[in-house]
Design a protein around this motif. Structure first.
Motif: not given
Length: 914
Positions: A296-301, A639-655, A670-673
């Motif tokens: 019931g948990t989706n935590f993907n790195v 229940t869906d969780f994200t990983d550390v990159a989405d929590f970081a408050r400092g600016l990141v230059l992706n491109s 929260l996902y239903q299928s």
């Protein structure tokens, strides 16, 4: 196009002119009871060849397609019954023949079915390879494409009954566990005796009767007797004829006996042949599965890679590959199996792309900003994968497995692009980019299975992942992409320079451990209780910094707000219960899981905590309409969780045009299928019908919140109060008839509605979804493919098909019409001719993008019967097509591109077969 349709019409007309009749009837026992899955065949008395075969359905019905005015020996058999045999002579009218079998001494099963092209034994479908091949086949994939009900895609994936084959074995031993492509493209066709499709597959025999394995499909290749206990394979080498300097060297060696198997594959070429692509590398699992999928948990790195340019359709301007792979399996004693593989690859790729990126207006959905680019890219990619496995099974009640899997790579990309943006400016800008990364991962798992008695089974599974990522991004451009404008603007703080040279470094480290204990208690032969206790723990660190190289080679280290030093921990402790029971034709397996979630992120001198408790339901139901027909329903709440990159408050230059700032207050989604699947296999007329319907609803999903200045984007993430929805429908129809023909029809339709958000200005601390513009995007994608082909032994075989893809985005529609044709012909007991043709007409509804191109490749091979040598002249891209098109959609914009491909070349290849 007109010529193609004319050829199709002539082909169908030729097929319709056939002097065949039908013989049909029933096979029953002496009491009149219908015998399902009984075998019947017609052997031509003159040629002693089997001209037709059939398997009875649930009513005992069979049918055979026979040649008129021919004498046949009709044979029928069923395990536990005395075989039946009769000689008949056909006329010009259809015939009816009912057969009654008498119970008798049960013969050895192989003696009964060894000549049958297809047999079904419980959950196993067995195909006799020689019944479908004609001598033109060179690899396993060529054999599989001719089997009824089996599909092979361009990437080496295999589907049976619409389900993906997840494991490929040879003589019961894993063949590069985690991917089927290497086997499909390298196992010699002439070594294959039988192909076994294992439905409802479970690697753990103790759990086969207590878990739902309906989606698990494996395939086992049985070798011909002459290939066992001997080395076999082939070594080939080739060079270009005429213009160009193309080469290929491709050694393949295999060895199998009951105790030891060894496989070696090498491929060195600059012809564009790719044993494994980078997409294959990223998805290569090594056989490791998601052991928490029913928790019931989706935590993907998440992946923090730089998004290196990927080839479309495995084609590019230039591709050079050096590939080596080895696989082994060894049984030092009967109860112990040791296995593993090593894969090493080095490739160099040149790409040339012209593209248009259209940013959509958040209100009207109409084009707002258009960026045209011309880009050249050089990639250097080296990667390696290693796996070692052990399985110890001293008796039927205990099994212990241990696996370790390592992946590492060194990826570099150097790009140069010319960019122009409308309506802002008509001037173009030169931009140079560099991307480098050396990701590393080490995965290991320990599994223990113990059967206490007939009623009690225990299963422990533990898995640990260690992963490092170190992406480096550098861009050199003439304009400051994110100038400081005051207020809430997250400018980069760049110092004026003749050109702006900016670098972004990141280092992400992950430690993740999963463990769970399952207890199965059998209440009765048709009811089982399953109790699961488990835990997932993950700890990640994320460090990043940005700096500018100035004209005088000094370094501008920028301010602390462009840096990150984040720690993120996640823990999920859960207890689940499932009750599986069967009543009549129905099977049910409802369940509940109770979770205690704890997580925190530590950054900027403070810590943000979050913890809560949640109960998640799931359900499985199946209606077994007949033995070969079923309807399945699944429901899950995740229940869906994200990983550390989405929590970081400092600016990141992706491109060069994208800045990202995380959100430390993110919550879970929260996902239903709901999914409904139907399958029917009618052995009476060798027809497969399957389909699926899936609905997903994503609540509190983590969504992008973006602000644009021209093409430059500053974004963050936030939980959306609006649900995203999608509906996907898929249907397939396959039929093999008269033994020599195979038809298929596949259709898929998907609808998606996404919510995205555009900030009113530049994002900052006070920016949120509440004060942003909501942008609702809908996408409808449709794909249809139909094909019809022949499978004769002595005359040319032709497959004709048509593929249509429609992508309906918010602001545009894209169409892709692609008829195709394939020819193979084996003649004079020495020559083989194959050809593949594909035409593509790609356009959008406004016709601003309209392109037609076609691809033709052909080979002619010469090999005398029983000779070890084979000579081949092959041509690729014979029509000298220069470029291909594709499109994509990311809810905020549409993207179309045209990319350069390798020119025409001819190759002379000499192969020696061991």
């Amino acid at each position: 196009m007109k010529n193609f349709l004319l050829a199709l019409l002539l082909f169908m007309s030729a097929l319709s002119y056939s002097q065949t009749i039908k013989m049909q009837g029933t096979i029953k026992d002496s009491t009149g009871l219908a015998l399902e899955m009984a075998n019947v065949m017609a052997v031509n008395k003159t040629t002693n060849s089997m001209d037709s075969y059939g398997i009875t359905d649930d009513a005992g019905r069979y049918q055979l397609a026979l040649t008129a005015n021919t004498t046949y020996i009709i044979k029928a058999s069923y395990i536990g019954y005395t075989p039946f045999e009769i000689t008949i002579t056909t006329g010009t009218e259809n015939m009816v023949k009912n057969i009654a079998l008498k119970q008798g001494v049960e013969l050895n099963e192989l003696e009964i079915v060894h000549e049958m092209p297809v047999t079904i034994k419980g959950d196993t479908i067995v195909y006799n390879s020689d019944s479908f091949t004609n001598g033109t086949e060179r690899k396993l994939g060529d054999v599989l494409k001719k089997l009824p009900g089996v599909e092979v895609d361009k990437d080496g994936g295999i589907k049976v009954e619409g389900k993906t084959v997840s494991k490929l074995m040879v003589e019961g031993k894993d063949f590069f566990d985690g991917d089927t492509k290497l086997g499909v493209q390298n196992i010699p066709a002439d070594a294959v005796s039988k192909v076994e499709v294992l439905r409802n597959y479970s690697e753990i025999s103790q759990l086969k009767g207590v878990e739902n394995n309906e989606d698990n499909v494996a395939m086992n290749i049985k070798l011909k007797e002459g290939k066992k206990n001997f080395w076999f394979g082939d070594i080939s080498a080739g060079a270009s004829i005429g213009e160009g300097e193309r080469y290929i060297a491709n050694p393949k060696l295999f060895y199998y006996n009951p105790k030891l198997s060894l496989n070696f594959i090498g491929n060195f070429n600059n012809t564009g042949e790719l044993p494994l692509t980078m997409q294959d590398y990223f998805k290569f699992s090594g056989g490791f599965r998601n052991m928490m999928k029913k928790g019931g948990t989706n935590f993907n790195v998440g992946s923090n890679d730089l998004g290196l340019s990927l080839m479309r359709n495995n084609r590019a301007k230039e591709i050079e590959t050096k590939f080596g792979a080895a696989n082994f399996s060894y049984n030092p004693i009967t109860s112990l199996t040791l296995s593993g593989f090593a894969i090493i690859n080095s490739s160099r790729t040149e790409m040339e792309t012209k593209s248009r990126n259209t940013l959509l207006d958040p209100i009207t959905g109409n084009p707002q900003t258009i960026q045209d680019t011309e880009e050249t890219t050089e990639q250097k990619t080296d990667y390696a994968m290693f796996k070692l496995s052990s399985s110890y099974k001293p008796n039927k009640n205990f099994q212990a497995d241990y696996d370790l899997f390592m992946k590492t790579s060194d990826q570099q990309e150097y790009g140069e692009l010319l960019s122009s943006v409308m309506p802002e400016t008509s001037q173009s800008q030169d931009i140079f980019t560099t991307k480098k990364q050396k990701p590393f991962s080490f995965n290991q798992n320990l599994n223990l299975y113990y059967t206490l008695d007939d009623k009690n089974i225990f299963a422990f599974e533990g898995q640990h992942l260690y992963q490092e990522e170190d992406p480096l991004y550098n861009v050199n451009l003439g304009n400051n992409p994110f100038p400081d404008t005051g207020g809430a603007s997250p400018g980069l703080g760049l110092i004026d320079a003749s050109r702006y040279d900016i670098s972004q470094t990141r280092f992400v480290k992950t430690n993740k451990t999963d463990a769970k204990l399952d207890y199965y208690y059998t209440l009765s032969p048709k009811s089982i209780i399953n109790i699961t206790a488990g835990n997932t723990y993950s700890y990640q660190s994320f460090d990043s910094s940005m700096f500018q190289l100035l004209d005088d080679n000094n370094v501008n280290t920028m301010s602390d707000e462009k840096k990150n030093d984040v720690s993120y921990a996640f823990n999920d402790a859960f207890l689940a219960a499932h009750f599986r029971f069967i009543t009549g034709k129905f099977e049910f397996n409802p369940g509940l899981s109770m979770h205690s979630y704890t997580m925190y992120n530590d950054q900027l001198g403070s810590r943000t905590d979050n913890y809560f408790f949640r109960v998640l339901p799931d359900a499985f139901a199946q209606f077994q309409i007949k033995k070969s027909e079923r309807l399945t329903y699944r429901y899950s709440m995740t229940t869906d969780f994200t990983d550390v990159a989405d929590f970081a408050r400092g600016l990141v230059l992706n491109s060069y045009k994208s800045l990202f700032q995380g959100n430390r207050n993110l919550k879970n989604g929260l996902y239903q299928s709901h999914s409904l699947n139907y399958f029917k296999y009618n052995m009476f007329n060798f027809t497969q019908i399957y389909g699926s319907l899936t609905y997903t609803r994503k609540m509190d999903a983590i969504k992008s919140l973006s602000a644009f200045s021209g093409i430059n984007q500053v974004s963050t993430v936030e939980n959306s109060p609006f649900a995203d929805e999608s509906i996907t429908a898929y249907a397939g129809y396959n039929r093999s008839f008269a033994r020599f023909y195979k038809a298929s029809l596949n259709a898929s339709v998907s609808w998606s509605r996404f919510n995205n958000f555009r900030a009113n200005g530049i994002t900052g601390e006070n920016t949120s979804i509440a004060n942003s513009i909501r942008q609702v995007s809908e996408q409808v994608s449709q794909s249809y493919t139909a094909s019809f082909g022949t499978n004769y032994k002595t005359i040319p075989n032709l497959e004709l098909g048509y593929s249509l893809t429609l992508n309906d985005y918010t602001s545009n529609k894209f169409y892709n019409h692609s008829p195709f044709a394939r020819l193979d012909y084996y003649f004079w007991d020495a020559f083989t001719v194959t050809a593949n043709y594909e035409y593509t007409h790609y356009y959008n509804d406004s016709r601003t993008s309209d392109n037609e191109y076609d691809f033709l490749s052909a080979d002619i091979m010469y090999r005398q019967k029983d000779s070890h040598w084979e000579f081949k002249v092959g041509g690729t891209n014979l029509l000298n097509t220069t470029s291909l098109n594709d499109d994509s959609f990311n809810q905020l914009s549409t993207y179309t591109s045209r990319y350069r491909v390798q020119p025409r070349y001819l190759l002379l290849t000499i192969k020696y077969n061991l």
